[in-house]
Design an enzyme around this catalytic site. Structure first.
Site, PDB file in Angstrom:
ATOM      1  N   ASP A   8       0.080   1.556   5.375  1.00  0.00           N
ATOM      2  CA  ASP A   8       0.235   2.810   4.840  1.00  0.00           C
ATOM      3  C   ASP A   8       1.050   2.443   3.657  1.00  0.00           C
ATOM      4  O   ASP A   8       1.808   1.570   3.505  1.00  0.00           O
ATOM      5  CB  ASP A   8       0.978   3.913   5.657  1.00  0.00           C
ATOM      6  CG  ASP A   8       0.972   5.066   4.995  1.00  0.00           C
ATOM      7  OD1 ASP A   8       0.207   5.704   4.266  1.00  0.00           O
ATOM      8  OD2 ASP A   8       2.296   5.600   4.835  1.00  0.00           O
ATOM      9  N   ASP A  10       2.917   5.541   1.073  1.00  0.00           N
ATOM     10  CA  ASP A  10       3.937   6.637   0.877  1.00  0.00           C
ATOM     11  C   ASP A  10       4.462   6.616   2.224  1.00  0.00           C
ATOM     12  O   ASP A  10       3.854   6.914   3.066  1.00  0.00           O
ATOM     13  CB  ASP A  10       3.515   7.697   0.237  1.00  0.00           C
ATOM     14  CG  ASP A  10       2.647   7.659  -1.245  1.00  0.00           C
ATOM     15  OD1 ASP A  10       3.364   7.149  -2.047  1.00  0.00           O
ATOM     16  OD2 ASP A  10       1.405   7.941  -1.095  1.00  0.00           O
TER      17      ASP A  10
END
Length: 222
Positions: A8, A10
């Site tokens: 991922d 953010d």
């Protein structure tokens, strides 16, 4: 060995949560809605932008959501001229994993335009082997991002690891049958992440190398 690592962006690699929350609040106010509580805005980080806004503002009509999306994108692009910093140890650890021969990829709720912008700003256009964004496939927690990356790199689930900071990341991994590592410093509290039975829930990104190598030894008995 476990060869495909999916990150991922953010809240996992990039310390951008406060910027995202600020831009959500600005977009709400600009389009005539009260700004959500910061905790509520932080809670939906990781979803695709439209899904996130629909979750935050249930019952708002689609046209208003799309107007808010455009407002958010404009504010974020303005604030992101100087990219948010990586968390401590991220770049050093990614380079170490790269040197060890792992395929490094990104699965993110960001738009393709947003991810490409930050990769270019950081000089990382060619660093990651692949990526998927929420506006070009199904958003999290749908497993399609992971399934597409595994297909692209011809990697089975047991040779893939997903790394993320939210329930959306880990639920996506569970649905795809993929082992997962949670990071405790992102958007969702570790208690919420543990129910997805991650290989580990780590406080520092640099610990990923140890977790990945322990997992590799367990499944290959080496």
């Amino acid at each position: 060995m476990a060869k495909l690592l999916v990150f991922d962006w953010d809240g996992t690699l990039c310390d951008s949560l406060s910027r995202i929350v600020t831009c959500i609040c600005l977009a709400a106010e600009e389009t005539g809605l009260p700004a959500p509580h910061h905790d509520a805005a932080r809670d939906i980080v990781g979803l695709g932008l439209v899904d996130a806004l629909e979750t935050l503002f249930p019952g708002i009509d689609r046209e208003h959501i799309l107007t808010m999306r455009d407002s958010y994108s404009r504010h974020f692009a303005e604030q992101d001229r100087e990219p948010s910093p990586f968390f401590d140890g991220v770049m050093e650890t990614l380079e170490l994993l790269h040197e060890q021969g792992y395929v490094l990829t990104v699965a993110t709720g960001k738009s393709r335009r947003g991810l490409d912008r930050v990769l270019k700003a950081r000089g990382l256009n060619d660093f990651f082997h692949g990526s998927r964004c929420a506006d070009e496939t199904a958003g999290k927690p749908d497993p399609k991002m992971l399934l597409e990356l595994m297909s692209e790199f011809q990697t089975p689930p047991e040779q893939t690891i997903m790394v993320g900071d939210t329930e959306f990341d880990l639920a996506m991994a569970v649905s795809a049958g993929v082992p997962r590592i949670a990071v405790s410093y992102g958007a969702h509290h570790p208690d919420r992440l543990q129910k997805y039975q991650p290989l580990a829930c780590i406080d520092q990104f640099s610990l990923i190398d140890d977790v990945v190598n322990i997992y590799k030894k367990q499944i290959y008995k080496i």
